[in-house]
Design a protein around this motif. Sequence first.
Motif: not given
Length: 151
Positions: A25-26, A55, A57, A79
Amino acid sequence: MSRSVEPLVVERVIGEVIDSFNPCTKMIVTYNSNKLVFNGHEFYPSAVVSKPRVEVQGGDMRSFFTLVRTGLTLSWEFHRREIISYESPKPSIGIHRFVFVLFKQKRRQAVVVPSSRDHFNTRQFAEENELGLPVAAVYFNAQRETAARRR
């Protein structure tokens, strides 16, 4: 070894803080909307006083994540649900390493928050909350700044 985890191995984040994992996961961490956190970057505490923007992504609206910042645990539902308020870095002497570790929850769950930040152990926290291995991690360094530098 993946290039993305190499700095985490070199600086012993993998080993001291977390076990080896495969980033899938970024995660993008920024302070003041323009100070992007890269592994090993050094910030003065005055530059990271405000809460960072994180964040993620990957995942979808049904994804749930738990974010740990060395000794500080935040649990986010896609988030934004914070369990513990942000505490800015305040190193008194030497260089301190601050690590953001992201875990993807297997299901929506409440995490058990430690009663104290003293002697916090990320591995133990992940195990107690059945979080498994991280999906992303990034760290920065900070050291005490002189009064002249804060001006």
